[in-house]
Design an enzyme around this catalytic site. Structure first.
Site, PDB file in Angstrom:
ATOM      1  N   ASN A   1      -1.820   6.938  11.218  1.00  0.00           N
ATOM      2  CA  ASN A   1      -2.765   6.076  10.483  1.00  0.00           C
ATOM      3  C   ASN A   1      -2.799   6.403   8.994  1.00  0.00           C
ATOM      4  O   ASN A   1      -3.492   7.344   8.566  1.00  0.00           O
ATOM      5  CB  ASN A   1      -4.155   6.193  11.106  1.00  0.00           C
ATOM      6  CG  ASN A   1      -4.211   5.465  12.430  1.00  0.00           C
ATOM      7  OD1 ASN A   1      -3.506   5.817  13.377  1.00  0.00           O
ATOM      8  ND2 ASN A   1      -5.022   4.429  12.501  1.00  0.00           N
TER       9      ASN A   1
ATOM     10  N   LYS B   1       9.388  -3.347  14.948  1.00  0.00           N
ATOM     11  CA  LYS B   1       9.805  -2.091  14.315  1.00  0.00           C
ATOM     12  C   LYS B   1      10.766  -1.313  15.224  1.00  0.00           C
ATOM     13  O   LYS B   1      11.729  -0.709  14.749  1.00  0.00           O
ATOM     14  CB  LYS B   1       8.569  -1.248  13.981  1.00  0.00           C
ATOM     15  CG  LYS B   1       7.698  -1.857  12.883  1.00  0.00           C
ATOM     16  CD  LYS B   1       8.346  -1.722  11.516  1.00  0.00           C
ATOM     17  CE  LYS B   1       7.513  -2.293  10.409  1.00  0.00           C
ATOM     18  NZ  LYS B   1       8.027  -2.007   9.065  1.00  0.00           N
TER      19      LYS B   1
ATOM     20  N   TYR C   1       0.832  -1.222   0.000  1.00  0.00           N
ATOM     21  CA  TYR C   1       0.000   0.000   0.000  1.00  0.00           C
ATOM     22  C   TYR C   1       0.862   1.266   0.000  1.00  0.00           C
ATOM     23  O   TYR C   1       0.849   2.048  -0.963  1.00  0.00           O
ATOM     24  CB  TYR C   1      -0.928  -0.069   1.218  1.00  0.00           C
ATOM     25  CG  TYR C   1      -1.737   1.159   1.510  1.00  0.00           C
ATOM     26  CD1 TYR C   1      -2.385   1.867   0.499  1.00  0.00           C
ATOM     27  CD2 TYR C   1      -1.879   1.606   2.832  1.00  0.00           C
ATOM     28  CE1 TYR C   1      -3.148   2.986   0.795  1.00  0.00           C
ATOM     29  CE2 TYR C   1      -2.647   2.708   3.131  1.00  0.00           C
ATOM     30  CZ  TYR C   1      -3.270   3.406   2.107  1.00  0.00           C
ATOM     31  OH  TYR C   1      -4.018   4.516   2.412  1.00  0.00           O
TER      32      TYR C   1
ATOM     33  N   TYR D   1       4.160  -6.532  16.628  1.00  0.00           N
ATOM     34  CA  TYR D   1       4.445  -5.749  15.422  1.00  0.00           C
ATOM     35  C   TYR D   1       5.258  -4.498  15.777  1.00  0.00           C
ATOM     36  O   TYR D   1       6.323  -4.239  15.210  1.00  0.00           O
ATOM     37  CB  TYR D   1       3.134  -5.363  14.727  1.00  0.00           C
ATOM     38  CG  TYR D   1       3.289  -4.287  13.706  1.00  0.00           C
ATOM     39  CD1 TYR D   1       4.031  -4.509  12.543  1.00  0.00           C
ATOM     40  CD2 TYR D   1       2.723  -3.016  13.897  1.00  0.00           C
ATOM     41  CE1 TYR D   1       4.198  -3.492  11.607  1.00  0.00           C
ATOM     42  CE2 TYR D   1       2.886  -2.015  12.964  1.00  0.00           C
ATOM     43  CZ  TYR D   1       3.622  -2.257  11.823  1.00  0.00           C
ATOM     44  OH  TYR D   1       3.797  -1.255  10.912  1.00  0.00           O
TER      45      TYR D   1
ATOM     46  N   LEU E   1       5.589 -10.540  -2.934  1.00  0.00           N
ATOM     47  CA  LEU E   1       4.167 -10.581  -3.311  1.00  0.00           C
ATOM     48  C   LEU E   1       3.319 -11.419  -2.342  1.00  0.00           C
ATOM     49  O   LEU E   1       2.227 -11.858  -2.699  1.00  0.00           O
ATOM     50  CB  LEU E   1       3.970 -11.056  -4.766  1.00  0.00           C
ATOM     51  CG  LEU E   1       4.574 -10.150  -5.845  1.00  0.00           C
ATOM     52  CD1 LEU E   1       4.262 -10.690  -7.249  1.00  0.00           C
ATOM     53  CD2 LEU E   1       4.059  -8.709  -5.739  1.00  0.00           C
TER      54      LEU E   1
ATOM     55  N   THR F   1       6.647   2.977  12.731  1.00  0.00           N
ATOM     56  CA  THR F   1       5.231   3.088  13.073  1.00  0.00           C
ATOM     57  C   THR F   1       4.999   3.778  14.424  1.00  0.00           C
ATOM     58  O   THR F   1       5.848   3.679  15.327  1.00  0.00           O
ATOM     59  CB  THR F   1       4.608   1.668  13.139  1.00  0.00           C
ATOM     60  OG1 THR F   1       3.295   1.750  13.710  1.00  0.00           O
ATOM     61  CG2 THR F   1       5.417   0.726  14.011  1.00  0.00           C
TER      62      THR F   1
ATOM     63  N   ILE G   1     -17.955  -0.836  15.748  1.00  0.00           N
ATOM     64  CA  ILE G   1     -17.126   0.190  16.387  1.00  0.00           C
ATOM     65  C   ILE G   1     -16.563  -0.428  17.663  1.00  0.00           C
ATOM     66  O   ILE G   1     -17.318  -0.797  18.566  1.00  0.00           O
ATOM     67  CB  ILE G   1     -17.948   1.462  16.673  1.00  0.00           C
ATOM     68  CG1 ILE G   1     -18.380   2.087  15.337  1.00  0.00           C
ATOM     69  CG2 ILE G   1     -17.145   2.449  17.523  1.00  0.00           C
ATOM     70  CD1 ILE G   1     -19.110   3.416  15.464  1.00  0.00           C
TER      71      ILE G   1
ATOM     72  N   ASP H   1      12.369 -12.894  -1.820  1.00  0.00           N
ATOM     73  CA  ASP H   1      12.269 -12.672  -0.376  1.00  0.00           C
ATOM     74  C   ASP H   1      13.509 -11.948   0.152  1.00  0.00           C
ATOM     75  O   ASP H   1      14.601 -12.081  -0.408  1.00  0.00           O
ATOM     76  CB  ASP H   1      12.133 -14.036   0.301  1.00  0.00           C
ATOM     77  CG  ASP H   1      11.567 -13.900   1.693  1.00  0.00           C
ATOM     78  OD1 ASP H   1      10.329 -13.904   1.817  1.00  0.00           O
ATOM     79  OD2 ASP H   1      12.374 -13.766   2.642  1.00  0.00           O
TER      80      ASP H   1
ATOM     81  N   PHE I   1      10.130  -1.036   2.976  1.00  0.00           N
ATOM     82  CA  PHE I   1       8.759  -1.221   3.476  1.00  0.00           C
ATOM     83  C   PHE I   1       8.460  -2.677   3.831  1.00  0.00           C
ATOM     84  O   PHE I   1       7.556  -2.939   4.620  1.00  0.00           O
ATOM     85  CB  PHE I   1       7.728  -0.828   2.401  1.00  0.00           C
ATOM     86  CG  PHE I   1       7.710   0.611   2.042  1.00  0.00           C
ATOM     87  CD1 PHE I   1       7.006   1.528   2.796  1.00  0.00           C
ATOM     88  CD2 PHE I   1       8.394   1.068   0.916  1.00  0.00           C
ATOM     89  CE1 PHE I   1       6.971   2.861   2.455  1.00  0.00           C
ATOM     90  CE2 PHE I   1       8.364   2.404   0.565  1.00  0.00           C
ATOM     91  CZ  PHE I   1       7.653   3.305   1.335  1.00  0.00           C
TER      92      PHE I   1
HETATM   93  N1  UDP Z   1     -11.799   0.307  14.379  1.00  0.00           N
HETATM   94  C1  UDP Z   1     -13.140   0.016  14.597  1.00  0.00           C
HETATM   95  N2  UDP Z   1     -13.726  -0.948  13.812  1.00  0.00           N
HETATM   96  C2  UDP Z   1     -13.037  -1.639  12.849  1.00  0.00           C
HETATM   97  C3  UDP Z   1     -11.666  -1.310  12.635  1.00  0.00           C
HETATM   98  C4  UDP Z   1     -11.083  -0.338  13.424  1.00  0.00           C
HETATM   99  O1  UDP Z   1     -13.799   0.610  15.456  1.00  0.00           O
HETATM  100  O2  UDP Z   1     -13.630  -2.510  12.191  1.00  0.00           O
HETATM  101  C5  UDP Z   1     -11.158   1.349  15.203  1.00  0.00           C
HETATM  102  C6  UDP Z   1      -9.952   0.827  15.985  1.00  0.00           C
HETATM  103  O3  UDP Z   1     -10.376   0.314  17.226  1.00  0.00           O
HETATM  104  C7  UDP Z   1      -9.115   2.095  16.124  1.00  0.00           C
HETATM  105  C8  UDP Z   1      -9.445   2.893  14.861  1.00  0.00           C
HETATM  106  O4  UDP Z   1     -10.649   2.335  14.346  1.00  0.00           O
HETATM  107  O5  UDP Z   1      -9.550   2.844  17.228  1.00  0.00           O
HETATM  108  C9  UDP Z   1      -8.358   2.780  13.805  1.00  0.00           C
HETATM  109  O6  UDP Z   1      -8.052   1.412  13.639  1.00  0.00           O
HETATM  110  P1  UDP Z   1      -7.128   0.887  12.454  1.00  0.00           P
HETATM  111  O7  UDP Z   1      -7.104  -0.608  12.539  1.00  0.00           O
HETATM  112  O8  UDP Z   1      -7.579   1.482  11.164  1.00  0.00           O
HETATM  113  O9  UDP Z   1      -5.712   1.503  12.772  1.00  0.00           O
HETATM  114  P2  UDP Z   1      -4.768   1.390  14.064  1.00  0.00           P
HETATM  115  O10 UDP Z   1      -4.993   2.663  14.826  1.00  0.00           O
HETATM  116  O11 UDP Z   1      -5.133   0.161  14.826  1.00  0.00           O
HETATM  117  O12 UDP Z   1      -3.405   1.331  13.473  1.00  0.00           O
END
Ligand code: UDP
Length: 329
Positions: free
Chosen positions: A169, A144, A11, A140, A33, A116, A206, A50, A72
């Site tokens: 993000n 990093k 990405y 993860y 890939l 990250t 959520i 790889d 990356f």
């Molecule tokens: N989130 C959510 N529902 C989902 C995926 C993510 O409520 O299906 C929330 C997650 O809990 C976080 C925010 O969205 O608070 C961003 O999550 P994401 O996985 O995109 O990025 P992260 O912050 O984990 O790197």
């Protein structure tokens, strides 16, 4: 002289490759890939191999006269990293150690590294500056952070120069709509909302409505993928000018809650998103917002797409035109 982009079919990698190409830079993509997509690479040489394959790495560096690397290539799913840490330590840490060994053997000493915000873990204060304590809460993030320590040790001992970019993000897609985000499985908020809009999911869950934030949902700093890509080019130029190693945060400094993201998508697309309220997801900090003052000051980084509407409209352009992503290619 050319730039080797490991993970250039992924990405953020593919968006960086596109920006480099658009600036006339010579680029070679190195990607196994396993997660990336051939079609994301465009008209750029792609070596499918790889990071552990020292012979192919060395030959690629020689054949293309590589003088710097943008790295990356990594596994990047937080949940999976907790279930299968071995995969993460092997691919991310050992893979990078091998890459660095070949680079040093071939006297390639500039690397821009994909790090990250997960290196910080649960922040003690926001906005997060580069000096904030680093206590990653998942494997993860730990891989990093380990790599950042390795880079620093290699700088001191071997003169390897690096810029580590700690992304908040990453979101959105190239304004052309030609490339975008395609993960399987998808775990990120904005592409999951897009899948709901495309009828591929019934609703958005959520995760958590009882955080200590205004509306109870988590707050994140969303940054457009093309703005991230630009930072890699500035970082390459910083290193090529002989500057010292650095680590920088990359975010816009604006936090949006999950509910605010949902509201914005509804407004931008004119469609309703069915939601359900679910339990917290393990390991999610309540608020992550970057201070990116350092990269603005030193690299003169200036985001172009720093409002959430643009981030979401570019994501929607990509997802609505490519409902099945790269169609497995
Ligand atoms: N989130 C959510 N529902 C989902 C995926 C993510 O409520 O299906 C929330 C997650 O809990 C976080 C925010 O969205 O608070 C961003 O999550 P994401 O996985 O995109 O990025 P992260 O912050 O984990 O790197």
């Amino acid at each position: 002289m050319a730039i080797l982009v490991t993970g250039g079919a992924g990405y953020i990698g593919s968006h960086t490759v596109k920006e480099l190409k658009d600036r006339g830079r010579e680029v070679v993509v190195y990607d196994n890939l396993s997660r990336g997509h051939r079609d994301a690479v465009g008209e750029v040489p792609l070596i499918v191999a790889d990071l552990m394959d020292s012979k192919v790495l060395a030959k690629t560096i020689e054949d293309y006269n590589i003088d710097s690397v943008v790295h990356f290539a990594a596994e990047s799913q937080v949940g999976e990293s907790m279930q299968n840490p071995q995969k993460y330590y092997l691919n991310n840490v050992s893979g990078t150690l091998n890459l660095l060994k070949v680079m040093l053997d071939k006297d390639v000493k500039n690397i821009v590294f994909s790090s990250t915000a997960a290196t910080y873990g649960e922040p003690e204060e926001v906005p997060i500056t580069e000096n904030c304590p680093k206590n990653p809460t998942n494997v993860y993030g730990r891989t990093k952070l380990m790599i950042e320590h390795i880079l620093s040790d290699y700088d001191r001992a071997y003169g390897l120069k690096y810029v580590a970019l700690r992304y908040f993000n990453a979101a959105g897609a190239h304004i052309s709509g030609e490339i975008g985000e395609d993960h399987a499985p998808e775990t990120h908020l904005i592409p999951i909302i897009m899948e709901v809009l495309l009828g591929k999911r019934d609703k958005l869950s959520i995760f958590g409505t009882d955080y200590a934030t205004e509306d109870g949902t988590c707050i994140r700093d969303y940054i457009h993928v093309t703005d991230l890509a630009q930072a890699h080019i500035l970082a390459l130029d910083w290193l090529k000018s002989g500057n010292p190693s650095r680590a920088y945060n990359l975010g816009n400094g604006n936090g949006f809650s999950v509910k605010q993201v949902v509201d914005t998508v509804e407004r931008v697309t004119g469609r309703e998103i069915p939601v359900e309220y679910a339990k917290r997801r393990a390991g999610d900090p309540a608020v992550l917002i970057a201070s990116s003052q350092k990269v603005r000051d030193e690299l003169k980084w200036q985001p172009q797409f720093d409002d959430l509407d643009t981030i979401i409209s570019t994501a929607w352009k990509w997802h609505s035109n490519h409902p099945n992503g790269y169609e497995g290619r």
